[in-house]
Design an enzyme around this catalytic site. Structure first.
Site, mmCIF file in Angstrom:
data_model
loop_
_atom_site.group_PDB
_atom_site.id
_atom_site.type_symbol
_atom_site.label_atom_id
_atom_site.label_comp_id
_atom_site.label_asym_id
_atom_site.label_seq_id
_atom_site.Cartn_x
_atom_site.Cartn_y
_atom_site.Cartn_z
ATOM 1 N N CYS A 7 -3.292 0.995 -15.952
ATOM 2 C CA CYS A 7 -2.629 1.575 -17.111
ATOM 3 C C CYS A 7 -1.432 2.402 -16.646
ATOM 4 O O CYS A 7 -1.576 3.298 -15.823
ATOM 5 C CB CYS A 7 -3.620 2.457 -17.859
ATOM 6 S SG CYS A 7 -2.874 3.448 -19.158
ATOM 7 N N ASP A 30 13.451 -9.413 3.997
ATOM 8 C CA ASP A 30 12.043 -9.527 4.348
ATOM 9 C C ASP A 30 11.403 -10.631 3.508
ATOM 10 O O ASP A 30 11.560 -10.650 2.291
ATOM 11 C CB ASP A 30 11.412 -8.157 4.028
ATOM 12 C CG ASP A 30 9.992 -8.044 4.514
ATOM 13 O OD1 ASP A 30 9.259 -9.055 4.455
ATOM 14 O OD2 ASP A 30 9.613 -6.947 4.934
HETATM 15 ZN ZN ZN Z 1 -4.721 4.702 -19.699
#
Ligand code: ZN
EC number: 6.3.5.13
Length: 409
Positions: free
Chosen positions: A197, A333
């Site tokens: 989240c 890279d």
């Molecule tokens: Zn959250």
């Protein structure tokens, strides 16, 4: 439109001359050098050129150039549109695009993700279209999280209308401080950068398209628009067949975003969709080059999410040539190759080339994907039977193939 102040007029004219000179001397299409010259002479040029126009800014990790093109095509329904068609997506490119179309009342600007806050502040664009955020070469999740945070700050307190992909949690978070958001369920193929989240760091739970944080209230907003396989679903629930010419799911997602932006400008789906169908190739992507009866279709993939999109477009019945470089614009890279799951290529004839072909060869070997190593793209193409072949290349490898094989057919 109102007249530009004298100094800005001069800066804009000199910028255009510099662009012409740059083209005449073969130093590129000139859009960046012209804009740089203009900005040197008048640092406030972008603001002045943007004044009085209705602008859409388009930003994402992948699909910016294509979506910019699709939106531009749809808005031509309304009148002249200024746009940075060749991916010069920083302020000098924006200056150049607007200076070249001084009287265009509309503008659609592709904007580099990092420059979005600055360009939004400067131009005061009324519409912003945000599609996806994922790691680009060596960037890691923390960096794109910082980007999304900057988007939040930039959008907060402005009257901007944001059109955002709610299937990408990080984009949702980045867009959700805006005063007005139209959410589009545009899909998300690459999920490796959105397991957490962005609001609290807790785990994101997913069920079908829905996602929600297990530990806070952050969750997928209800979309007004959706992509349902071949169909676009508009806010009234009407379904439209996305019979566009650009291939693959990622482009149908770009098309739904473009339809939502077009509607924000007052162009309804039935008038926008025919214009999306007119777009066949964007800055050389999806075009085919030919030599001795071998027809190679060029797919650009610049980062792990882009490779997944290219796999989706590539024809599983055809052989495939992969070309990887590691010059400046590609990132030096190549460790990002390890983020891509190449097992989908098993069972196809795979040819590997590019400056970093050995890095890619090792990666394929570990994934148990048989391949043929080729020194050059020309050699790889010559090894094909006459007929069609798909090519996936990263940025400079793609540009090399385009310039070597000249005009696309
Ligand atoms: Zn959250």
């Amino acid at each position: 439109m109102t007249q530009l102040p004298l100094r800005a007029q001069l800066a804009s004219a000199l910028g255009r001359s510099a662009a012409t000179l740059s083209r005449m001397t073969g130093r590129g299409d000139g859009s960046v050098i012209g804009g740089r010259v203009g900005l040197l002479l008048e640092p406030d040029l972008l603001r002045k050129l943007a004044h009085d126009r209705r602008l859409a800014l388009v930003s994402a990790t992948n699909g910016k150039t294509t979506t910019t093109r699709l939106i531009t095509s749809a808005l031509l329904e309304l009148g002249e549109v200024a746009t940075n068609a060749f991916g010069a997506n920083m302020p000098a490119g924006h200056v150049s695009a607007l200076a070249q179309h001084k009287t265009a009342p509309y503008g659609v600007l592709e904007v580099d993700e990092k420059y979005l806050p600055e360009v939004l502040d400067t131009t005061g664009a009324g519409v912003v279209c945000l599609m996806n955020l994922s790691r680009d070469q060596m960037d890691r999740a923390a960096e794109i999280w910082l980007l999304a945070q900057k988007w939040r700050r930039a959008l907060s307190g402005k009257p901007t209308h944001v059109i955002a992909n709610c299937d990408d949690p990080l984009v949702t978070w980045g867009a959700s401080t805006a005063a007005k958001v139209t959410w589009v369920a545009g899909g998300q193929r690459w999920k490796e950068d959105s397991w957490c989240c962005p609001e609290c760091g807790g785990p994101l739970d997913r069920k079908d398209a829905f996602w929600a944080c297990r530990e806070c209230t952050f969750h997928r907003p209800e979309p007004q628009w959706a992509l349902d396989d071949e169909m676009a679903v508009d806010p009234r629930g009407q379904r439209w067949l996305l019979d566009i010419q650009l291939p693959g799911l990622a482009n149908r997602s770009n098309a739904v975003m473009a339809l939502a932006v077009a509607e924000a400008f007052g162009v309804p789906v039935e008038r926008a969709l025919p214009h999306l169908r007119e777009v066949t190739s964007v800055a050389g992507r999806y075009t085919t080059v030919e030599r001795d009866g071998r027809h190679a279709r060029l797919l650009l993939a610049k980062n792990p999410a882009g490779w997944l999109e290219a796999f989706d477009v590539a024809d599983p019945q055809l052989p495939i040539i992969l070309s990887v470089n590691a010059q400046g614009p590609d990132g030096r890279d190549t460790s990002w190759l390890w983020d891509v799951d190449y097992r989908i290529l098993r069972g196809r004839p795979v040819f590997v080339t590019g400056e970093r072909r050995l890095d890619l060869a090792l990666r394929l070997d570990v994934a148990d994907v048989p391949f043929t190593l080729c020194n050059t793209f020309t050699e790889a193409l010559a090894m094909q039977s006459p007929g069609r072949v798909d090519v996936i290349a990263n940025y400079t490898a793609f540009q090399q193939i385009r310039s070597e094989f000249g005009r696309a057919v």
